[in-house]
Design an enzyme around this catalytic site. Structure first.
Site, PDB file in Angstrom:
ATOM      1  CG  ASP A   1      37.243  31.928  75.085  1.00  0.00           C
ATOM      2  OD1 ASP A   1      38.010  32.391  74.223  1.00  0.00           O
ATOM      3  OD2 ASP A   1      37.151  30.696  75.336  1.00  0.00           O
TER       4      ASP A   1
ATOM      5  CG  ASN B   1      45.388  28.464  75.110  1.00  0.00           C
ATOM      6  OD1 ASN B   1      44.726  28.406  76.129  1.00  0.00           O
ATOM      7  ND2 ASN B   1      45.134  27.689  74.063  1.00  0.00           N
ATOM      8  CG  LEU B   2      50.431  30.572  77.888  1.00  0.00           C
ATOM      9  CD1 LEU B   2      51.317  30.416  79.117  1.00  0.00           C
ATOM     10  CD2 LEU B   2      49.360  31.633  78.140  1.00  0.00           C
TER      11      LEU B   2
ATOM     12  NE  ARG C   1      46.960  29.999  68.929  1.00  0.00           N
ATOM     13  CZ  ARG C   1      47.160  28.946  69.710  1.00  0.00           C
ATOM     14  NH1 ARG C   1      48.352  28.651  70.135  1.00  0.00           N
ATOM     15  NH2 ARG C   1      46.149  28.194  70.084  1.00  0.00           N
TER      16      ARG C   1
ATOM     17  CE  LYS D   1      41.866  30.202  75.879  1.00  0.00           C
ATOM     18  NZ  LYS D   1      41.830  29.856  74.444  1.00  0.00           N
TER      19      LYS D   1
ATOM     20  CG  ASN E   1      34.236  26.533  66.098  1.00  0.00           C
ATOM     21  OD1 ASN E   1      33.057  26.577  65.756  1.00  0.00           O
ATOM     22  ND2 ASN E   1      34.643  27.033  67.254  1.00  0.00           N
TER      23      ASN E   1
ATOM     24  CB  CYS F   1      27.850  36.843  49.750  1.00  0.00           C
ATOM     25  SG  CYS F   1      26.362  37.765  50.174  1.00  0.00           S
TER      26      CYS F   1
ATOM     27  CB  CYS G   1      43.603  21.637  66.256  1.00  0.00           C
ATOM     28  SG  CYS G   1      41.945  22.299  66.291  1.00  0.00           S
TER      29      CYS G   1
HETATM   30 ZN   LIG Z   1      25.067  37.074  51.993  1.00  0.00          ZN
END
Ligand SMILES: [Zn+2]
Lengths: 70, 269
Positions: B62, B70-71, B73, B86, B131, B174, B188
């Site tokens: 990170d 942030n706190l 979660r 972090k 992201n 895929c 965000c």
């Molecule tokens: Zn694939």
């Protein structure tokens, strides 16, 4: 006809009925944020207008889910 | 052959008593190497549970510092960690929880340049990033290196996850061949996330890593698990590995890693 969208039955009167029509009917606001599977097969974006949905077909919308976690 | 100390037998007794784990399974966990990319909402619970489980080596990647927002979660970081990196904050909690665990910290952002070398040292990778450029990069790098990984994404009250075993099961591309256009990704600020949803999803990813290490049960391969915490609906959609996948298909068009332009997220970290 009855089709299954994300596992839920949905009655469709319109004929013919394409993947593009389904996206409109289900008010998918940002089609760029969704991938479509028809009976378990990935549907290419360029085929949305031409691929027809038939009675009993199962369609899954797979949504892009990224962040919002930062 | 590692032998267990009395303390380890005690610490891991609830694992060892499980038929599907036992001494052999716990040994596999203790010899396992898992890389967690992003110690945020998903990576926090994953890092804590994997440390508690005694995974031998855990890498945490990170580039960010702990921010007040942030706190709500990111449960590995505490109020006293504000402005710490972090990786340092997570390192301290993991070592405090289980000193047996070897923790490698990478205070950086994964790029096309560095990712292959980093993941190569690990048995399993957990995508805890926030992201799409990073998610595609992790998918592509893991497929190229043949390293299994868990994809995870969360949004508002929902989460999705799939496990990819390269060459054997469907990869992220895929089903999602290209990253979404930048302007379509909710910012965000618009998105938001119920904190506990991150915990639910990160914990599922940690469970996949442990199952992979002990080779028990079946992984969440060729399937996308999606849940909506508002209704507490869980749904598993079967996926197929595509012969025409641009990455893992028969005639791949993606032959080398490239950095994808970062989606805009100007919200204060
Ligand atoms: Zn694939």
């Amino acid at each position: 006809m009855i089709i299954y969208v994300n596992g839920e039955p949905q009655e469709i009167k319109q004929q013919p009925f394409t993947v593009a029509d389904l996206l409109v009917l289900n008010q998918v606001e940002m089609p760029e944020m969704v991938s479509v599977q028809l009976n378990g097969e990935f549907v290419k974006r360029e085929d949305y207008q031409t691929i027809q949905i038939n009675d009993g077909d199962e369609i899954d919308f797979l949504y892009f889910m990224g962040g919002g976690a930062r | 052959m590692i032998s267990f100390t009395d303390q380890q037998l005690e610490r891991y007794s609830r694992h060892i008593i499980l038929n599907n784990v036992g001494i052999e399974g716990q040994l596999k966990i203790m010899q396992g190497k898992v890389l967690i990319i992003g110690v945020g909402g998903l990576g926090s619970p994953a890092a804590l549970y994997l440390a508690a489980a005694g995974v031998g080596t855990i890498g945490i990647v990170d580039a960010d510092k702990v921010d007040l927002s942030n706190l709500q979660r990111q449960i590995i970081h505490f109020t006293s960690d504000l402005q710490k990196t972090k990786t340092q904050s997570a390192f301290e909690k993991m070592k405090a929880l289980n000193p047996d665990v070897h923790v490698n910290t990478y205070h950086l952002r994964v790029t096309a340049e560095n990712i292959r070398e980093i993941i190569r040292d690990y048995d399993f990778v957990i995508d805890g990033t926030d992201n799409f450029p990073a998610k595609f990069l992790i998918n592509d790098a893991c497929v190229m290196e043949g390293i299994p990984f868990s994809h995870g994404g969360i949004l508002r009250f929902s989460g999705q996850t799939m496990t990819v075993v390269p060459a054997e099961s469907a990869c992220y591309r895929c089903s999602f061949p290209e990253p979404p256009p930048k302007n379509a990704v909710p910012t965000c600020a618009e998105a938001g996330i119920l904190g506990v949803v991150a915990g639910m999803l990160g914990t599922i990813q940690a469970a996949e890593a442990l199952k992979y290490l002990i080779k028990q049960g079946s992984l969440l391969t060729n399937a996308l698990l999606t849940f909506d915490a508002l209704k507490m609906d869980f749904r598993k959609v079967a996926l197929r590995k595509r012969a025409d996948c641009p990455l893992c298909g028969e005639n791949p068009t993606i032959l080398r890693l490239e950095d994808i332009e970062q989606a805009v997220c100007e919200l204060k970290r």
